[in-house]
Design an enzyme around this catalytic site. Sequence first.
Site, short mmCIF file in Angstrom:
data_model
loop_
_atom_site.label_atom_id
_atom_site.label_comp_id
_atom_site.label_asym_id
_atom_site.label_seq_id
_atom_site.Cartn_x
_atom_site.Cartn_y
_atom_site.Cartn_z
CG ASN A 173 -2.04 -0.96 0.83
OD1 ASN A 173 -2.66 -0.89 -0.35
ND2 ASN A 173 -3.01 -1.47 2.41
CD GLU A 209 -3.40 -6.59 6.30
OE1 GLU A 209 -2.33 -6.61 6.95
OE2 GLU A 209 -4.08 -5.64 6.05
#
Length: 305
Positions: A173, A209
């Site tokens: 990210n 996640e």
Amino acid sequence: MTVTQVALIKMPAGNEYFNLLTKAGIVFDYIALMWLLALTNGVLSPLFPIAYLVVMHATIYWRTKGAILSSISLTAGYSTIFAVQAQFDFNTTFVFILNLVFIWIIGVFGSLIVIRERKHLKQKEIFHELMFTDYLTGLYNHRHFQEQLRIMTRARQNFLLVMGDIDHFKQINDQFGHLIGDEILKNLGGIFRDLAEDYDAQAFRYGGEEFAFLLPSIEETRQISFFDDLYGRLSSEKFSKECLSVTMSFGIASSKSGILPDKLLGYADQLLYSAKANGKNQVKFESRYTYYYSKAKEEIAASKQ
């Protein structure tokens, strides 16, 4: 009509002719009804109520347009039978007019009711999907996972809990941005849905996640095959132009008699974090076996000998 139904059963829903056949069936119903009415006393036929089913059938597939078209067609066909029959006495004429009125009442009001109920059912399906499905991955969400875990443990079912986590997802990210991260999560959702279907399992997005599977109770060699399949799909997937590949770590634990959901979840989490602490891109089993994708084929081959 029987041949059509057999063809529909054997034909996959995605076939280009499926929708055509389901709608064309209304035409066959109409022709069959007119033929039956002509053979069974015409206007006074006891089979006339089948006309209401034809109207409802047309309404289901064609909505208001179907209701109006079917009502017009039935009016024309029924009127033709009345004219050909040429019985214009009071009783026959009264039944003829009354039946036409009921056709239109059912056609108009029935279509409104069917459309309203279908809309209500669609809204319920949307609410159900929002309640139990993760919007991004299409997998079951955390809430549904907790419910299924409680149900299966209370029923003392034998099953396997798999907890998984994307390796280095924060760095992904940070380096590529959250849009790329979302694209990766979405692709993983598709992989895990297909995998769960192949193994009669349920796949969940646990949060962020993290992912989870509820698998039927299978022996360890079969569990290894499951992860071999999973990692094989991960390795062949091109997640995005910026980030071609990702790795994941997993922990797998089996349900035990009387075990509480929180304890089972905590144990699977411990195995997951052990896998991440020992180098990631691996699976920790409760038997202390560690799965590595690079060695899986050799181990599966050896187990079959």
